[in-house]
Design a protein around this motif. Structure first.
Motif, PDB file in Angstrom:
ATOM      1  N   VAL A 114     -26.415  58.310  -1.236  1.00 40.01           N
ATOM      2  CA  VAL A 114     -27.174  57.181  -2.048  1.00 40.01           C
ATOM      3  C   VAL A 114     -27.699  56.125  -1.360  1.00 40.01           C
ATOM      4  CG1 VAL A 114     -26.830  55.842  -4.171  1.00 40.01           C
ATOM      5  CG2 VAL A 114     -25.916  58.184  -4.285  1.00 40.01           C
ATOM      6  N   VAL A 115     -26.726  55.473  -0.722  1.00 35.83           N
ATOM      7  CA  VAL A 115     -26.951  54.396   0.156  1.00 35.83           C
ATOM      8  C   VAL A 115     -27.987  54.696   1.320  1.00 35.83           C
ATOM      9  CG1 VAL A 115     -26.040  52.195   1.557  1.00 35.83           C
ATOM     10  CG2 VAL A 115     -24.995  52.946  -0.694  1.00 35.83           C
ATOM     11  N   GLY A 116     -27.642  55.534   1.974  1.00 36.94           N
ATOM     12  CA  GLY A 116     -28.735  55.980   2.976  1.00 36.94           C
ATOM     13  C   GLY A 116     -30.045  56.518   2.652  1.00 36.94           C
ATOM     14  N   VAL A 117     -30.279  56.945   1.503  1.00 32.37           N
ATOM     15  CA  VAL A 117     -31.722  57.275   1.192  1.00 32.37           C
ATOM     16  C   VAL A 117     -32.308  56.368   0.667  1.00 32.37           C
ATOM     17  CG1 VAL A 117     -32.842  58.621  -0.517  1.00 32.37           C
ATOM     18  CG2 VAL A 117     -31.267  59.785   0.687  1.00 32.37           C
ATOM     19  N   ALA A 118     -31.445  55.391  -0.055  1.00 28.87           N
ATOM     20  CA  ALA A 118     -32.209  53.984  -0.608  1.00 28.87           C
ATOM     21  C   ALA A 118     -32.448  53.008   0.495  1.00 28.87           C
ATOM     22  CB  ALA A 118     -31.178  53.343  -1.474  1.00 28.87           C
ATOM     23  N   VAL A 119     -31.849  52.962   1.601  1.00 26.76           N
ATOM     24  CA  VAL A 119     -32.116  52.050   2.547  1.00 26.76           C
ATOM     25  C   VAL A 119     -33.270  52.472   3.303  1.00 26.76           C
ATOM     26  CG1 VAL A 119     -31.378  50.882   4.587  1.00 26.76           C
ATOM     27  CG2 VAL A 119     -29.737  50.989   2.880  1.00 26.76           C
ATOM     28  N   GLY A 120     -33.170  53.869   3.784  1.00 27.95           N
ATOM     29  CA  GLY A 120     -34.344  54.529   4.332  1.00 27.95           C
ATOM     30  C   GLY A 120     -35.690  54.506   3.688  1.00 27.95           C
ATOM     31  N   THR A 121     -35.403  54.595   2.496  1.00 21.94           N
ATOM     32  CA  THR A 121     -36.868  54.656   1.517  1.00 21.94           C
ATOM     33  C   THR A 121     -37.553  53.183   1.611  1.00 21.94           C
ATOM     34  OG1 THR A 121     -35.921  56.442  -0.001  1.00 21.94           O
ATOM     35  CG2 THR A 121     -37.878  54.990  -0.924  1.00 21.94           C
ATOM     36  N   TRP A 122     -36.358  52.255   1.367  1.00 18.19           N
ATOM     37  CA  TRP A 122     -36.939  50.691   1.333  1.00 18.19           C
ATOM     38  C   TRP A 122     -37.665  50.419   2.716  1.00 18.19           C
ATOM     39  CZ3 TRP A 122     -38.049  47.013  -1.706  1.00 18.19           C
ATOM     40  CH2 TRP A 122     -38.007  45.572  -1.086  1.00 18.19           C
ATOM     41  N   GLN A 123     -36.819  50.906   3.822  1.00 18.07           N
ATOM     42  CA  GLN A 123     -37.461  50.753   5.216  1.00 18.07           C
ATOM     43  C   GLN A 123     -39.047  51.431   5.445  1.00 18.07           C
ATOM     44  OE1 GLN A 123     -33.632  51.760   7.445  1.00 18.07           O
ATOM     45  NE2 GLN A 123     -34.689  50.686   8.724  1.00 18.07           N
ATOM     46  N   ALA A 149     -25.860  54.773   7.651  1.00 17.29           N
ATOM     47  CA  ALA A 149     -26.563  54.219   8.801  1.00 17.29           C
ATOM     48  C   ALA A 149     -27.278  55.445   9.411  1.00 17.29           C
ATOM     49  CB  ALA A 149     -25.432  53.526   9.604  1.00 17.29           C
ATOM     50  N   GLY A 150     -26.611  56.595   9.504  1.00 19.03           N
ATOM     51  CA  GLY A 150     -27.460  57.747  10.240  1.00 19.03           C
ATOM     52  C   GLY A 150     -28.356  58.280   9.200  1.00 19.03           C
ATOM     53  N   ILE A 151     -27.909  58.534   7.828  1.00 19.82           N
ATOM     54  CA  ILE A 151     -28.899  59.099   6.995  1.00 19.82           C
ATOM     55  C   ILE A 151     -30.112  57.998   6.632  1.00 19.82           C
ATOM     56  CG2 ILE A 151     -29.153  59.419   4.463  1.00 19.82           C
ATOM     57  CD1 ILE A 151     -27.415  61.677   5.659  1.00 19.82           C
ATOM     58  N   ALA A 152     -29.980  56.874   6.826  1.00 19.43           N
ATOM     59  CA  ALA A 152     -30.864  56.037   6.789  1.00 19.43           C
ATOM     60  C   ALA A 152     -32.229  56.005   7.414  1.00 19.43           C
ATOM     61  CB  ALA A 152     -30.627  54.327   6.745  1.00 19.43           C
ATOM     62  N   ARG A 153     -31.793  56.528   8.983  1.00 19.44           N
ATOM     63  CA  ARG A 153     -32.866  56.665  10.037  1.00 19.44           C
ATOM     64  C   ARG A 153     -33.604  58.114   9.757  1.00 19.44           C
ATOM     65  NH1 ARG A 153     -34.321  52.929  11.397  1.00 19.44           N
ATOM     66  NH2 ARG A 153     -35.003  54.049  13.445  1.00 19.44           N
ATOM     67  N   TYR A 154     -33.004  59.174   8.883  1.00 19.96           N
ATOM     68  CA  TYR A 154     -33.483  60.314   8.952  1.00 19.96           C
ATOM     69  C   TYR A 154     -34.327  60.211   7.707  1.00 19.96           C
ATOM     70  CZ  TYR A 154     -30.796  63.080  12.222  1.00 19.96           C
ATOM     71  OH  TYR A 154     -29.992  63.544  13.262  1.00 19.96           O
ATOM     72  N   ALA A 155     -33.922  59.278   6.667  1.00 17.43           N
ATOM     73  CA  ALA A 155     -34.905  59.202   5.307  1.00 17.43           C
ATOM     74  C   ALA A 155     -35.883  58.406   5.752  1.00 17.43           C
ATOM     75  CB  ALA A 155     -33.775  58.294   4.546  1.00 17.43           C
ATOM     76  N   ARG A 156     -35.710  57.408   6.640  1.00 15.15           N
ATOM     77  CA  ARG A 156     -36.708  56.447   6.931  1.00 15.15           C
ATOM     78  C   ARG A 156     -38.145  57.392   7.428  1.00 15.15           C
ATOM     79  NH1 ARG A 156     -39.038  53.790  11.124  1.00 15.15           N
ATOM     80  NH2 ARG A 156     -39.937  51.814  10.769  1.00 15.15           N
ATOM     81  N   ALA A 157     -37.590  58.129   8.562  1.00 14.32           N
ATOM     82  CA  ALA A 157     -38.595  58.955   9.275  1.00 14.32           C
ATOM     83  C   ALA A 157     -39.098  60.138   8.238  1.00 14.32           C
ATOM     84  CB  ALA A 157     -37.829  59.852  10.318  1.00 14.32           C
ATOM     85  N   ALA A 158     -38.550  60.648   7.376  1.00  9.61           N
ATOM     86  CA  ALA A 158     -38.776  61.711   6.556  1.00  9.61           C
ATOM     87  C   ALA A 158     -39.677  61.005   5.533  1.00  9.61           C
ATOM     88  CB  ALA A 158     -37.721  62.368   5.506  1.00  9.61           C
ATOM     89  N   MET A 159     -39.565  59.707   4.930  1.00 12.33           N
ATOM     90  CA  MET A 159     -40.395  59.257   3.781  1.00 12.33           C
ATOM     91  C   MET A 159     -41.914  58.836   4.682  1.00 12.33           C
ATOM     92  SD  MET A 159     -39.584  59.178   0.818  1.00 12.33           S
ATOM     93  CE  MET A 159     -40.264  57.364   0.268  1.00 12.33           C
ATOM     94  N   LEU A 160     -41.872  58.417   5.809  1.00 11.64           N
ATOM     95  CA  LEU A 160     -42.973  58.100   6.507  1.00 11.64           C
ATOM     96  C   LEU A 160     -43.913  59.514   6.504  1.00 11.64           C
ATOM     97  CD1 LEU A 160     -41.791  55.482   9.331  1.00 11.64           C
ATOM     98  CD2 LEU A 160     -43.065  54.847   7.271  1.00 11.64           C
ATOM     99  N   ASP A 161     -43.180  60.374   6.918  1.00 10.71           N
ATOM    100  CA  ASP A 161     -43.985  61.600   7.063  1.00 10.71           C
ATOM    101  C   ASP A 161     -44.710  61.830   5.773  1.00 10.71           C
ATOM    102  OD1 ASP A 161     -44.904  63.886   8.892  1.00 10.71           O
ATOM    103  OD2 ASP A 161     -43.464  65.018   7.384  1.00 10.71           O
TER     104      ASP A 161
END
Length: 327
Positions: free
Chosen positions: A112-121, A209-221
């Motif tokens: 939950v936290v990782g996806v939310a942070v990655g999406t926001w980024q 912290a690890g999920i956020a990095r993947y979520a950010r990359a996936a959302m940017l794509d």
């Protein structure tokens, strides 16, 4: 997934599990140290040590010990703990619920936290908050979990008393419940939650912290896709664009990553449980290694390996169901 492919995956998993436990058996028996020497008092004689080794089955050739152990595993018998003189299945059975509860809670918060942070980024790409979150996530992900555990103890236990934190922020550092054992009902539940805050915080912080990095990359794509631009051109509100269109298409690989991260969270609890004195699988594993308790080490390794293989198989089964393009 076709039945033939599923059967092949299951067979591959069984072979891989056998290779892992066989290699672990060889390594733990070749490691220096004698369980008999650790169990006997300093005044014991060589004859006492020989009798104990015979009773434990350690005097047999390595190949014979391996056949005995693997045969017991095939029958569902993991042996008897050398140090505790209890069946390994009971030792691990007492510890596994604690580790699974800690791991499942941490994994839910991780996702939950990782996806939310990655999406926001991804939404705020290039802004100061994106850079700040990237630095914070990289720092937390790179930090050893035992070091983060010690920092959390220093901050919320000793530091909380020194800096006069509110009572709600003064958290217990060790154990699962109050040592007096007199709490019952709601008070016992609240006490358990308070004891769980710090270990869950450490495990979920590293995982998020690890999920956020993947979520950010996936959302940017996904945000660069034509369907997102079309939704924006039609005047769809940002919440609909980012939630229904972008995040829904970025979730399948993240859910698979979640399944693959579960064994890592369980294995990562080895250090966290040791620091916070939680009687789970991690602490049992560390104590067994220190005591040269071969059956417990092998039983825990078997369980960890089975979790990893099962998580990989679950990810293979989930992906086609979540992503129509893979059906």
């Amino acid at each position: 997934m076709p039945l033939a492919v599923l059967a092949r995956r299951l067979l591959t998993g069984v072979v891989l599990l056998w290779l892992v436990v066989s290699l672990t058996f060889l390594l733990v028996h070749l490691a220096p140290g004698d369980p008999a020497a650790l169990l006997l008092p300093p005044s014991a004689s060589a004859a006492d040590a020989a009798r104990l080794r015979t009773r434990l089955g350690l005097d047999a050739p390595l190949g014979v010990q391996y056949v005995r152990w693997i045969g017991g595993v095939a029958r569902g018998d993991l042996g008897t703990s050398v140090a505790l003189d209890r069946p390994v299945s009971r030792v691990l059975g007492d510890a596994l619920p604690i580790t699974l509860g800690l791991g499942a809670t941490s994994l839910a918060l991780t996702f939950v936290v990782g996806v939310a942070v990655g999406t926001w980024q991804a939404v705020r790409r290039g802004h100061r908050d994106d850079l700040a979150l990237t630095v914070a996530a990289t720092t937390v992900y790179a930090a050893p979990s035992y070091w983060l555990s010690l920092v959390a103890i220093a901050l919320f236990t000793y530091g909380a008393a020194r800096w006069h934190f509110p009572p709600a922020l003064r958290l217990p550092a060790f154990g699962v419940r109050d040592p007096s054992g007199q709490l019952t009902g709601v008070a016992a539940t609240v006490d358990l939650v308070r004891h769980a805050v710090l270990p869950v915080l450490v495990l979920s912080g590293v995982g998020a912290a690890g999920i956020a990095r993947y979520a950010r990359a996936a959302m940017l794509d996904v945000l660069g896709g034509d369907f997102v631009r079309t939704a924006r051109a039609k005047g769809a509100p940002p919440a609909r664009v980012y939630g229904r269109h972008a995040l829904a298409n970025a979730l399948p690989p993240l859910v698979v990553l979640l399944a693959l991260a579960f064994p890592g969270v369980v294995a990562g609890s080895v250090f966290v449980e040791s620091v916070f004195a939680w009687p789970g699988m991690g602490r049992a594993m560390v104590q067994a290694i220190a005591q040269r308790d071969y059956p417990v080490v092998l039983g825990a390794t078997l369980l960890y390996a089975a979790l990893v293989i099962a998580a990989n198989l679950a990810a293979d089964l989930l992906l086609p169901a979540l992503d129509p393009r893979r059906r």
